[in-house]
Write a protein that holds these residues in place. Sequence first.
Motif, PDB file in Angstrom:
ATOM      1  N   TYR A 133      78.317 -29.663   4.295  1.00  0.00           N
ATOM      2  CA  TYR A 133      77.772 -28.435   4.891  1.00  0.00           C
ATOM      3  C   TYR A 133      78.822 -27.318   4.905  1.00  0.00           C
ATOM      4  O   TYR A 133      78.539 -26.182   4.529  1.00  0.00           O
ATOM      5  CB  TYR A 133      77.259 -28.734   6.312  1.00  0.00           C
ATOM      6  CG  TYR A 133      76.849 -27.498   7.068  1.00  0.00           C
ATOM      7  CD1 TYR A 133      75.631 -26.881   6.807  1.00  0.00           C
ATOM      8  CD2 TYR A 133      77.684 -26.931   8.032  1.00  0.00           C
ATOM      9  CE1 TYR A 133      75.259 -25.738   7.483  1.00  0.00           C
ATOM     10  CE2 TYR A 133      77.310 -25.789   8.705  1.00  0.00           C
ATOM     11  CZ  TYR A 133      76.109 -25.197   8.436  1.00  0.00           C
ATOM     12  OH  TYR A 133      75.738 -24.073   9.095  1.00  0.00           O
ATOM     13  N   ASN A 134      80.030 -27.639   5.342  1.00  0.00           N
ATOM     14  CA  ASN A 134      81.091 -26.611   5.413  1.00  0.00           C
ATOM     15  C   ASN A 134      81.450 -26.095   4.022  1.00  0.00           C
ATOM     16  O   ASN A 134      81.732 -24.918   3.843  1.00  0.00           O
ATOM     17  CB  ASN A 134      82.323 -27.178   6.110  1.00  0.00           C
ATOM     18  CG  ASN A 134      82.095 -27.375   7.587  1.00  0.00           C
ATOM     19  OD1 ASN A 134      81.287 -26.666   8.179  1.00  0.00           O
ATOM     20  ND2 ASN A 134      82.792 -28.329   8.188  1.00  0.00           N
ATOM     21  N   GLN A 135      81.401 -26.987   3.043  1.00  0.00           N
ATOM     22  CA  GLN A 135      81.692 -26.580   1.675  1.00  0.00           C
ATOM     23  C   GLN A 135      80.626 -25.604   1.193  1.00  0.00           C
ATOM     24  O   GLN A 135      80.941 -24.586   0.586  1.00  0.00           O
ATOM     25  CB  GLN A 135      81.754 -27.808   0.775  1.00  0.00           C
ATOM     26  CG  GLN A 135      82.109 -27.468  -0.650  1.00  0.00           C
ATOM     27  CD  GLN A 135      82.106 -28.706  -1.543  1.00  0.00           C
ATOM     28  OE1 GLN A 135      81.812 -29.812  -1.094  1.00  0.00           O
ATOM     29  NE2 GLN A 135      82.438 -28.512  -2.794  1.00  0.00           N
ATOM     30  N   GLN A 176      78.772 -23.670   3.072  1.00  0.00           N
ATOM     31  CA  GLN A 176      78.947 -22.429   3.835  1.00  0.00           C
ATOM     32  C   GLN A 176      80.102 -21.609   3.257  1.00  0.00           C
ATOM     33  O   GLN A 176      79.996 -20.394   3.145  1.00  0.00           O
ATOM     34  CB  GLN A 176      79.217 -22.733   5.316  1.00  0.00           C
ATOM     35  CG  GLN A 176      78.012 -23.212   6.088  1.00  0.00           C
ATOM     36  CD  GLN A 176      76.934 -22.164   6.124  1.00  0.00           C
ATOM     37  OE1 GLN A 176      75.998 -22.216   5.311  1.00  0.00           O
ATOM     38  NE2 GLN A 176      77.016 -21.238   7.027  1.00  0.00           N
ATOM     39  N   TRP A 177      81.193 -22.274   2.896  1.00  0.00           N
ATOM     40  CA  TRP A 177      82.349 -21.566   2.340  1.00  0.00           C
ATOM     41  C   TRP A 177      81.976 -20.919   1.017  1.00  0.00           C
ATOM     42  O   TRP A 177      82.308 -19.769   0.749  1.00  0.00           O
ATOM     43  CB  TRP A 177      83.508 -22.547   2.151  1.00  0.00           C
ATOM     44  CG  TRP A 177      84.733 -21.881   1.603  1.00  0.00           C
ATOM     45  CD1 TRP A 177      85.676 -21.222   2.274  1.00  0.00           C
ATOM     46  CD2 TRP A 177      85.113 -21.812   0.221  1.00  0.00           C
ATOM     47  NE1 TRP A 177      86.638 -20.731   1.451  1.00  0.00           N
ATOM     48  CE2 TRP A 177      86.302 -21.085   0.151  1.00  0.00           C
ATOM     49  CE3 TRP A 177      84.558 -22.316  -0.965  1.00  0.00           C
ATOM     50  CZ2 TRP A 177      86.959 -20.831  -1.045  1.00  0.00           C
ATOM     51  CZ3 TRP A 177      85.219 -22.053  -2.151  1.00  0.00           C
ATOM     52  CH2 TRP A 177      86.403 -21.315  -2.184  1.00  0.00           C
TER      53      TRP A 177
END
Length: 170
Positions: A11-13, A15-16
Amino acid sequence: MEWQGINLSGYNQNQWVKYSIRNFIIILATFIFLSIITIFIIFQYQDIQYKNKQLNNEITEIENKISQTQNNIEKLKKNTITNNQLIKSEYIYFLNQYLNSFKEKGALEIIQIYIDSHTKIKIIGKAKNQEKFMSIEQQLKQDNINYHITQLHTSEDNLLSFQIIIDLQG
């Protein structure tokens, strides 16, 4: 899926990458917008430079004309100071007698007495036909007057324009 407080799902990847692409698009749009503004400013600058160059050329021409006019004024002042000669009364008397005995009344437009290298009279006028002009010239010859015809032509209204210079000392 989360393992000891760490989200391993990507998820963070995502978003980034999403924020990076959004920021890249903002930077690219800003760059394109600033490039368009820069090109517009460059064209405006070149236009202003061209107009400025034209105005400078016009100013230079006007300054040259002013300088020439001032030089002409100075020359005329010097000429009037150096040519501070007086016209003898006998020449004025001659002019008066000549005009009183002039046969073709109404043919004269301008009479000017002046000193060039010596005193002269310039007569400018218009005769209705060649016979009238011949009468004026015949009168000059009869009075033994030294004269020169400096201009003679027929105008649009069939009048014979003339300019005669009488040399009073020649």
